[in-house]
Design a protein around this motif. Structure first.
Motif, PDB file in Angstrom:
ATOM      1  N   ASP A   1      -7.146   6.665  -4.111  1.00  0.00           N
ATOM      2  CA  ASP A   1      -7.142   5.219  -4.351  1.00  0.00           C
ATOM      3  C   ASP A   1      -6.244   4.946  -5.560  1.00  0.00           C
ATOM      4  O   ASP A   1      -6.105   5.793  -6.439  1.00  0.00           O
ATOM      5  N   VAL A   2      -5.654   3.753  -5.634  1.00  0.00           N
ATOM      6  CA  VAL A   2      -4.747   3.456  -6.751  1.00  0.00           C
ATOM      7  C   VAL A   2      -5.491   3.369  -8.088  1.00  0.00           C
ATOM      8  O   VAL A   2      -4.890   3.484  -9.152  1.00  0.00           O
ATOM      9  N   HIS A   3      -6.820   3.166  -8.008  1.00  0.00           N
ATOM     10  CA  HIS A   3      -7.644   3.100  -9.224  1.00  0.00           C
ATOM     11  C   HIS A   3      -8.350   4.438  -9.459  1.00  0.00           C
ATOM     12  O   HIS A   3      -8.776   5.092  -8.498  1.00  0.00           O
TER      13      HIS A   3
ATOM     14  N   GLY B   1     -10.582   1.335  -1.660  1.00  0.00           N
ATOM     15  CA  GLY B   1      -9.911   0.037  -1.761  1.00  0.00           C
ATOM     16  C   GLY B   1      -8.733  -0.103  -0.805  1.00  0.00           C
ATOM     17  O   GLY B   1      -8.425   0.790  -0.009  1.00  0.00           O
TER      18      GLY B   1
ATOM     19  N   ASP C   1      -4.801   1.280  -1.567  1.00  0.00           N
ATOM     20  CA  ASP C   1      -4.224   0.245  -2.425  1.00  0.00           C
ATOM     21  C   ASP C   1      -3.071   0.753  -3.295  1.00  0.00           C
ATOM     22  O   ASP C   1      -2.544   0.010  -4.125  1.00  0.00           O
TER      23      ASP C   1
ATOM     24  N   HIS D   1     -16.315   4.341  -5.220  1.00  0.00           N
ATOM     25  CA  HIS D   1     -15.918   5.329  -6.244  1.00  0.00           C
ATOM     26  C   HIS D   1     -16.008   4.859  -7.696  1.00  0.00           C
ATOM     27  O   HIS D   1     -15.906   5.678  -8.595  1.00  0.00           O
TER      28      HIS D   1
HETATM   29 ZN   LIG Z   1      -8.782   0.748  -5.663  1.00  0.00          ZN
END
Ligand SMILES: [Zn+2]
Length: 299
Positions: free
Chosen positions: A155-157, A279, A237, A117
């Motif tokens: 995702d955490v990002h 992640g 994540d 991503h």
């Molecule tokens: Zn991530």
């Protein structure tokens, strides 16, 4: 029944400590024990699949590095097996999407590495070489009768690569809930723009905040957009035990998120929904979170 497209040969992508190959094993080993899961061997994305999304010169430059180790970005490097793994990762996302579009199952899971991503039009970034979810969506548009695709990224990002690749397109809606602010990687996704809905969360936020973002921001927009296919960039994540993120999600929280997104798919997209792994850096959290989502999807 939940088809899971994944193969241990993707573990040949071993560029470094954080991107440890055992991350994929943690997911595959946890999922294979589920009674409803059917493991399937994916096929590689073709050059044509990749060039529908990425700059041709970039694709050719990357493909030419197969069998070698190169540094592509401050935190993105390859090992000799990485290019084959990356083609298999994008191919697994495509195969999972084709599986649901061809009516074999309502939902499918692509357990892949490397993730995708952060990958942009003409550059690798943040452990990502090819944008697996967009490659899958474009292959679907080419080969199947589907136009409107909803991309959900938990995702955490922030999924900056996906957002950039679909920006301004009427046939795509992008939603991302992530940790944002304070210089957290990649630093984008702090506001919503056009077809990109972003909900940045502060460190310490968890299941309740992520679920509220899906219910209050994604759901009404998705009802207006009426997707024909839902593809989830399913990073794990944001889990409370993850060493890179500072959010506090739990497997139960991921199951609740997955249920909400599945309801959108059910109401608009004939339940057609595909999860693509991104992640996740705590092995136990990855396995437990993958299983929690698989249970929701019938695995
Ligand atoms: Zn991530």
């Amino acid at each position: 029944m939940l088809p899971v497209f994944g193969d241990r040969s993707m573990m040949e992508h071993e560029p470094g400590e954080i991107e440890d190959p055992s991350r994929l094993a943690a997911v595959l080993d946890a999922l294979r024990k589920r009674p409803g899961v059917q493991l399937r061997t994916p096929t590689q994305a073709t050059r044509g699949d990749l060039c529908r999304v990425h700059d041709e010169a970039y694709v050719d430059r990357l493909l030419a590095t197969a069998g070698t180790s190169v540094v592509l970005d401050a935190d993105t490097r390859t090992s000799p097996g990485s290019i084959d793994a990356a083609r298999l990762a994008a191919g697994a996302a495509r195969d999972a999407v084709f599986c649901v579009l061809e009516g074999e199952a309502r939902a499918a899971f692509a357990a892949v590495r490397p993730p995708g991503h952060h990958a942009c039009f003409d550059r690798a970034m943040g452990f990502c070489l090819f944008n697996n979810v967009v490659v899958a969506a474009e292959a679907a548009r080419m080969d199947h009768d589907v136009e409107r695709v909803l991309f959900v990224d938990w995702d955490v990002h922030h999924g900056n690569g996906t957002q950039d690749l679909v920006a301004g397109r009427g046939d795509s809606l992008f939603f991302s809930v992530h940790q944002g602010g304070g210089g957290f990687y990649p630093g984008t996704g702090l506001t919503s723009e056009g077809n990109a809905l972003n909900v940045p969360l502060q460190p310490g936020a968890g299941d309740a905040e992520m679920l509220a973002a899906v219910r209050e921001v994604l759901r009404p927009a998705a009802d207006d957009f009426a997707p024909e296919l839902v593809i989830v960039s399913a990073g794990f994540d944001a889990h409370v035990d993850d060493p890179l993120g500072s959010l506090c999600a739990t497997p139960q929280g991921y199951a609740a998120l997955c249920r909400e997104v599945a309801a959108i798919a059910r109401d608009h997209a004939r339940s057609r929904m595909v999860l693509v792994l991104e992640g996740g850096y705590d092995l136990a959290a990855l396995g437990a979170s993958s299983v929690a989502c698989a249970e929701v999807l019938g695995g």
